[in-house]
Design a protein around this motif. Structure first.
Motif, PDB file in Angstrom:
ATOM      1  N   ASN A 158       0.878  -1.238  -0.023  1.00 19.85           N
ATOM      2  CA  ASN A 158       0.016   0.167  -0.088  1.00 19.85           C
ATOM      3  C   ASN A 158       0.768   1.111   0.015  1.00 19.85           C
ATOM      4  N   ILE A 159       2.189   1.228   0.208  1.00 18.64           N
ATOM      5  CA  ILE A 159       3.063   2.406  -0.043  1.00 18.64           C
ATOM      6  C   ILE A 159       3.719   2.562  -1.549  1.00 18.64           C
ATOM      7  N   ASP A 160       3.821   3.680  -1.608  1.00 19.07           N
ATOM      8  CA  ASP A 160       4.445   4.094  -2.935  1.00 19.07           C
ATOM      9  C   ASP A 160       5.638   2.893  -3.512  1.00 19.07           C
ATOM     10  N   ALA A 161       5.675   2.418  -4.521  1.00 20.93           N
ATOM     11  CA  ALA A 161       6.704   1.527  -4.854  1.00 20.93           C
ATOM     12  C   ALA A 161       8.006   2.003  -4.887  1.00 20.93           C
ATOM     13  N   GLU A 162       8.191   3.671  -5.049  1.00 20.48           N
ATOM     14  CA  GLU A 162       9.632   3.862  -5.195  1.00 20.48           C
ATOM     15  C   GLU A 162      10.293   4.141  -3.911  1.00 20.48           C
ATOM     16  N   LEU A 163       9.408   3.638  -2.664  1.00 22.77           N
ATOM     17  CA  LEU A 163      10.128   3.869  -1.540  1.00 22.77           C
ATOM     18  C   LEU A 163      11.087   2.666  -1.233  1.00 22.77           C
ATOM     19  N   PHE A 164      10.930   1.698  -2.126  1.00 25.93           N
ATOM     20  CA  PHE A 164      11.621   0.633  -1.527  1.00 25.93           C
ATOM     21  C   PHE A 164      12.185   0.031  -2.995  1.00 25.93           C
ATOM     22  N   ASP A 165      13.915  -0.403  -2.851  1.00 24.92           N
ATOM     23  CA  ASP A 165      14.458  -0.765  -3.787  1.00 24.92           C
ATOM     24  C   ASP A 165      14.215  -2.255  -4.008  1.00 24.92           C
ATOM     25  N   ASP A 166      14.184  -2.735  -5.726  1.00 23.95           N
ATOM     26  CA  ASP A 166      13.896  -4.174  -5.779  1.00 23.95           C
ATOM     27  C   ASP A 166      14.753  -5.190  -5.027  1.00 23.95           C
ATOM     28  N   ASP A 167      16.002  -4.734  -4.717  1.00 25.06           N
ATOM     29  CA  ASP A 167      16.969  -5.850  -4.138  1.00 25.06           C
ATOM     30  C   ASP A 167      16.699  -5.907  -2.764  1.00 25.06           C
ATOM     31  N   TYR A 168      15.673  -5.127  -1.971  1.00 24.34           N
ATOM     32  CA  TYR A 168      15.572  -4.957  -0.697  1.00 24.34           C
ATOM     33  C   TYR A 168      14.083  -5.764  -0.429  1.00 24.34           C
ATOM     34  N   ASP A 169      14.047  -6.914  -0.238  1.00 19.62           N
ATOM     35  CA  ASP A 169      12.518  -7.742  -0.066  1.00 19.62           C
ATOM     36  C   ASP A 169      12.359  -7.832   1.495  1.00 19.62           C
ATOM     37  N   PHE A 170      10.997  -7.646   1.726  1.00 22.49           N
ATOM     38  CA  PHE A 170      10.324  -7.592   2.982  1.00 22.49           C
ATOM     39  C   PHE A 170       9.635  -9.176   3.250  1.00 22.49           C
ATOM     40  N   ASP A 171       9.930  -9.898   3.721  1.00 21.44           N
ATOM     41  CA  ASP A 171       9.341 -11.051   3.872  1.00 21.44           C
ATOM     42  C   ASP A 171       8.360 -11.169   4.912  1.00 21.44           C
ATOM     43  N   LEU A 172       7.499 -12.161   4.965  1.00 22.47           N
ATOM     44  CA  LEU A 172       6.574 -12.051   5.904  1.00 22.47           C
ATOM     45  C   LEU A 172       6.797 -12.103   7.606  1.00 22.47           C
ATOM     46  N   HIS A 173       8.325 -12.265   7.670  1.00 23.29           N
ATOM     47  CA  HIS A 173       8.937 -12.096   9.108  1.00 23.29           C
ATOM     48  C   HIS A 173       9.430 -10.746   9.082  1.00 23.29           C
ATOM     49  N   SER A 174       8.556  -9.937   9.002  1.00 26.86           N
ATOM     50  CA  SER A 174       9.341  -8.614   8.938  1.00 26.86           C
ATOM     51  C   SER A 174       8.543  -7.368  10.230  1.00 26.86           C
ATOM     52  N   ALA A 175       9.460  -6.503  10.779  1.00 26.75           N
ATOM     53  CA  ALA A 175       8.910  -5.792  11.847  1.00 26.75           C
ATOM     54  C   ALA A 175       9.338  -4.528  11.436  1.00 26.75           C
ATOM     55  N   SER A 176       8.741  -3.375  12.011  1.00 25.69           N
ATOM     56  CA  SER A 176       8.954  -2.059  12.035  1.00 25.69           C
ATOM     57  C   SER A 176       8.813  -1.299  13.140  1.00 25.69           C
ATOM     58  N   GLN A 177       9.866  -0.669  13.810  1.00 27.67           N
ATOM     59  CA  GLN A 177       9.703   0.338  14.850  1.00 27.67           C
ATOM     60  C   GLN A 177       9.579   1.698  14.501  1.00 27.67           C
ATOM     61  N   LEU A 178       8.860   2.147  15.181  1.00 32.06           N
ATOM     62  CA  LEU A 178       8.255   3.526  15.157  1.00 32.06           C
ATOM     63  C   LEU A 178       9.086   4.402  15.957  1.00 32.06           C
ATOM     64  N   LEU A 179      10.109   5.035  15.762  1.00 36.88           N
ATOM     65  CA  LEU A 179      10.905   5.806  16.870  1.00 36.88           C
ATOM     66  C   LEU A 179      10.878   7.410  16.749  1.00 36.88           C
ATOM     67  N   LEU A 180      10.136   7.846  17.844  1.00 36.69           N
ATOM     68  CA  LEU A 180      10.129   9.075  17.854  1.00 36.69           C
ATOM     69  C   LEU A 180      11.414  10.044  18.155  1.00 36.69           C
ATOM     70  N   ILE A 181      11.510  11.160  17.387  1.00 34.86           N
ATOM     71  CA  ILE A 181      12.832  11.680  17.448  1.00 34.86           C
ATOM     72  C   ILE A 181      12.758  13.308  18.203  1.00 34.86           C
ATOM     73  N   PRO A 182      13.676  13.389  18.992  1.00 37.83           N
ATOM     74  CA  PRO A 182      13.490  14.441  19.801  1.00 37.83           C
ATOM     75  C   PRO A 182      14.076  15.764  18.792  1.00 37.83           C
ATOM     76  N   ILE A 183      13.285  17.010  18.999  1.00 44.15           N
ATOM     77  CA  ILE A 183      13.574  17.892  17.968  1.00 44.15           C
ATOM     78  C   ILE A 183      14.261  19.197  18.965  1.00 44.15           C
ATOM     79  N   ASP A 184      15.284  19.695  18.723  1.00 44.70           N
ATOM     80  CA  ASP A 184      15.909  20.769  19.256  1.00 44.70           C
ATOM     81  C   ASP A 184      15.602  22.031  18.595  1.00 44.70           C
ATOM     82  N   PHE A 185      14.563  22.494  19.329  1.00 48.82           N
ATOM     83  CA  PHE A 185      13.723  23.675  18.891  1.00 48.82           C
ATOM     84  C   PHE A 185      14.606  24.980  19.174  1.00 48.82           C
ATOM     85  N   ARG A 186      15.739  24.941  19.535  1.00 49.21           N
ATOM     86  CA  ARG A 186      16.813  26.206  19.621  1.00 49.21           C
ATOM     87  C   ARG A 186      17.099  26.345  18.200  1.00 49.21           C
ATOM     88  N   LEU A 187      17.084  25.502  17.080  1.00 43.61           N
ATOM     89  CA  LEU A 187      17.488  25.540  15.968  1.00 43.61           C
ATOM     90  C   LEU A 187      16.325  26.606  15.081  1.00 43.61           C
TER      91      LEU A 187
END
Length: 808
Positions: A158-187
């Motif tokens: 369901n995700i745009d095809a260009e986001l994944f290279d053909d040589d990197y295949d996700f099998d059925l045993h795949s996982a994804s971590q959602l990592l929250l990134i702190p932001i330095d608001f001083r910037l």
């Protein structure tokens, strides 16, 4: 449940045990007392919601490929991707409406990349997260099972095809971590806190009645109790503990979110306009800037965080008028980005991660399941509250004032049980929020559950629909900022009838230089002149005699105040009112089908057929009466009925007239989307979801199930130029209070024009003038109702007849 009586017949109103009051208060008692709970409703709620097995996310294994620790300016990152076959890909959101993909084959390279995200020079709003995608090819077999697999292959499809290279295949045993990134608001932002500025922290939890919050959220309620116990145990003048205010009489504006957001952000409610359809876009986008601009002018940073998918038809995309299914992804994003710039929202946090989370749960929104919304072994709301906590901690460390608005939809579903998954995490977060000494925290809902199971079991469900919860946490520094007089008003207003409009004008008043500069509703919106909204909202003392006539609501609605709406017996005159409602809705359905050019024999949504009506409530006004009632109609699903809540106005000036004001379908109807006619409002549709078949129009004489004993039916034929028109039939439903009329064309090809006029005396009529209708093949058209209403016409004789002529 606090305040719950165990007696099956008598139920009491829930409330905090430790209530903050004014011991020296001599003001008059509020005239509005909440409607007494219906007998037995507490027992019904106990059977439906208490002691149930609640779903969790333990069926998923949580993978932590990277962790971030530390505080602002001193973060450390540690990663371990040894389980991922030597390679992961990291997807970071960019403000072009898609993910940027980077691949890493070592933990150290990944760590350096995450560090660069924390310290990047140009922060893009809504980019404070990333997904770390891992193919678990090196995991031992016992670590992976059908219950611990996380992301099925369909998610990546369901995700745009260009986001994944053909040589990197996700099998059925795949996982994804959602990592929250702190932001330095001083910037991006310089320190900009004036001496008297407080943070505003708004938590909006959709579809939670006051009663349901108390019965479903014991940990959160206990936190409120403990905070108030600390406050009340100490000397009030010196106590540093926050206090919790529990507003007991928040009157819902409508059983829908959009109009409530209009009140909150724009300070506007139009009780006279016909609401847009459920599946339609708002005629005008939600205006967020009227409220946010007053904070932006003082240097506040603004956050909008929600758990909906920005690409889908609900949530902020619908609110700001973006949703358009005819647009491709990139066109939709450009439209969204442009509209977002007008809102004065600086940041959307982890909102853009929600599409992936919901896809992983095989849904597009939260409204009809699953029983728990999970991602990588955690509830979706855990990420939501974690981001909020990190954001607010950073803003406080940087001495930057903020206004955060956070929408959670976990309670918006059929069972009424899923909100219990939020309780512990919400209580934990609110404990953190209450410790922020310069932050005002508001927790409120727009309405109760609009189609939950309680609706089918007790009329109390409808009262709860219009009685949402509302709490405010106020630390000492915020109390000092508010001032003694305003704080007394806030405490007093806990027992007064209030509206979301009062919240808007309270927040506006926080940033006003004087009372004269407050944007008062009478100046801001001419349409609200007749409603006396206090200029400072909840910071003003709400009048003790305030009633539902003093605040704008959108019908159908039930006033919370005892004695405003009177329950009446379900007698014959209301049978005609119910028939008027269904006849009017069937005309809407037929118009929509004709606009879509659906042939009669191809129509899937059938005419609504009334089986009963109930819960009739009446409120009398100077020149009109409003009748609200439930109308029950047949469905195509065995052992299922559809419940419609409708409001009808009987006007006495300039003449007796009958008007369908508004209606809401209170029982679940989303499953009819698979069989509904294209372009038809789903609230009007009854079809065969399991058969996906064509509806065949029944014999017209079998359509009216109210005909006995409350209504009887007659049929009349019409002649044209001396020739009987056998195709055309006039159907009259009647009783001692009046008549209701329809015309039916029972032929398959002929189209007729019918000229019709009612001739009545001492009756309320839904049509006054002569009108012509085109009656197509197999069409049945509602022509009008004429009814005697005993409150006005009890001793008056009435007559009802009609004139009709037909031509081809």
């Amino acid at each position: 449940m606090h305040g719950q009586d165990d007696d099956e017949e008598n139920c009491v109103l829930p409330s905090l045990k430790n209530i903050v009051t004014l011991p020296d208060d001599t003001s008059p008692r509020a005239s509005c007392s909440r409607l007494a709970p219906k007998k037995g409703s507490c027992q019904v709620a106990k059977e439906l919601f208490m002691d149930k097995d609640i779903s969790n996310c333990e069926y998923q294994k949580e993978y932590k490929f990277c962790q971030i620790k530390g505080t602002q300016g001193n973060y450390t990152v540690s990663c371990n991707i040894s389980r991922c076959g030597g390679q992961v890909q990291v997807r970071t959101w960019i403000m072009s409406g898609s993910f940027k993909v980077d691949k890493f084959n070592s933990s150290s390279h990944l760590e350096r990349f995450i560090v660069s995200l924390i310290g990047r020079a140009s922060y893009q709003p809504g980019s404070a997260f990333c997904f770390i995608d891992c193919s678990l090819s090196q995991i031992e077999p016992e670590d992976v099972s059908p219950t611990t697999e996380f992301l099925p292959r369909y998610m990546f499809e369901n995700i745009d095809a260009e986001l994944f290279d053909d040589d990197y295949d996700f099998d059925l045993h795949s996982a994804s971590q959602l990592l929250l990134i702190p932001i330095d608001f001083r910037l991006k932002t310089k320190k900009h806190r004036k001496k008297k500025m407080i943070n505003i922290n708004v938590l909006f939890i959709d579809s939670v009645s006051r009663h349901h919050f108390y019965r479903s959220m014991p940990n959160s309620v206990n936190l409120f109790e403990n905070l108030n116990a600390r406050y009340m145990a100490a000397d009030v003048d010196s106590v540093d503990a926050p206090l919790v205010l529990d507003f007991r009489l928040l009157q819902s504006i409508k059983s829908r979110t959009f109009e409530s957001f209009q009140a909150f952000f724009d300070g506007f409610v139009n009780p006279y306009v016909k609401p847009f359809g459920t599946l339609s876009n708002p005629p005008d986008p939600l205006k967020v800037h009227p409220l946010l601009s007053s904070f932006k002018q003082l240097g506040y940073h603004t956050l909008w965080l929600e758990d909906m998918c920005w690409e889908w038809e609900w949530g902020i995309s619908k609110n700001i008028g973006v949703v358009n299914k005819s647009l491709d992804h990139q066109e939709l994003w450009l439209k969204f980005k442009h509209a977002l710039q007008k809102t004065l929202i600086d940041d959307m946090g982890s909102t853009f991660a929600n599409c992936d989370i919901l896809r992983a749960n095989n849904v597009k929104d939260h409204f009809h399941g699953p029983n728990a919304v999970c991602f990588n072994g955690r509830h979706q709301h855990e990420y939501h509250l974690e981001y909020l906590r990190n954001y607010q901690r950073t803003m406080i460390e940087m001495h930057l004032p903020y206004f955060s608005f956070n929408e959670i939809n976990v309670a918006h579903e059929d069972t009424g049980l899923r909100i219990q998954t939020l309780d512990k995490d919400l209580a934990k977060y609110l404990h953190f929020a209450s410790s922020q000494k310069n932050t005002l925290t508001m927790i409120f809902a727009d309405h109760g559950n609009s189609y939950g199971s309680i609706m089918d079991h007790t009329p109390e469900g409808q009262i709860e629909l219009f009685h949402p919860m509302f709490f405010v946490i106020i630390p000492k520094l915020v109390r000092s900022f508010i001032g003694d007089v305003r704080m007394r008003n806030l405490i007093k207003n806990q027992n007064r009838l209030i509206s979301i409009l009062d919240m808007h004008y309270m927040l506006k008043a926080f940033n006003s230089k004087s009372n004269d500069s407050v944007s008062h509703t009478q100046n801001h919106h001419k349409i609200l002149k007749k409603f006396p909204i206090p200029p400072e909202g909840l910071l003003s003392e709400i009048p003790a005699n305030r009633s539902c006539k003093d605040i704008p609501t959108i019908m159908p609605n039930i006033c919370l105040c005892e004695g405003f709406d009177f329950p009446v017996q379900n007698d014959s005159q209301y049978a005609l009112i119910a028939d008027f409602v269904v006849g009017s809705l069937n005309n809407q359905l037929l118009r929509q089908q004709n606009m879509q050019r659906v042939p009669p024999l191809r129509r899937r949504c059938k005419h609504l057929q009334t089986t009963a009506f109930q819960n009739v409530m009446v409120s009398h006004h100077i020149d009109h009466t409003i009748i609200t009632l439930d109308v029950i109609v047949e469905t195509e699903v065995p052992d299922e009925t559809a419940l419609l809540l409708a409001a009808v106005k009987l006007k006495t000036r300039p003449s007796y007239s009958l008007e369908l004001m508004k209606y809401d379908r209170l029982t679940v109807y989303g499953h009819y989307s698979i069989c509904a006619d294209h372009g038809v409002d789903l609230q009007l549709c009854i079809c065969s979801p399991h058969q996906n078949g064509i509806h065949v129009t029944p014999n017209i004489l079998n359509m009216f199930n109210l005909s006995s004993p409350l209504l009887t039916m007659e049929t009349k034929t019409i002649e044209h130029e001396g020739v009987l028109q056998e195709c055309i039939l006039i159907i009259v439903l009647k009783n001692k209070f009046g008549h209701s009329y329809r015309v039916s064309n029972n032929c398959d090809k002929a189209v007729f024009n019918l000229q019709f006029a009612l001739k009545t005396k001492n009756l309320f009529v839904s049509v006054e003038d002569v009108h012509t209708v085109s009656v197509g093949p197999r069409d049945t058209i509602f022509l009008g109702t004429a009814v005697s209403y005993t409150f006005y016409t009890q001793k008056k004789e009435w007559t009802s007849d009609f004139l009709a002529s037909v031509s081809k």
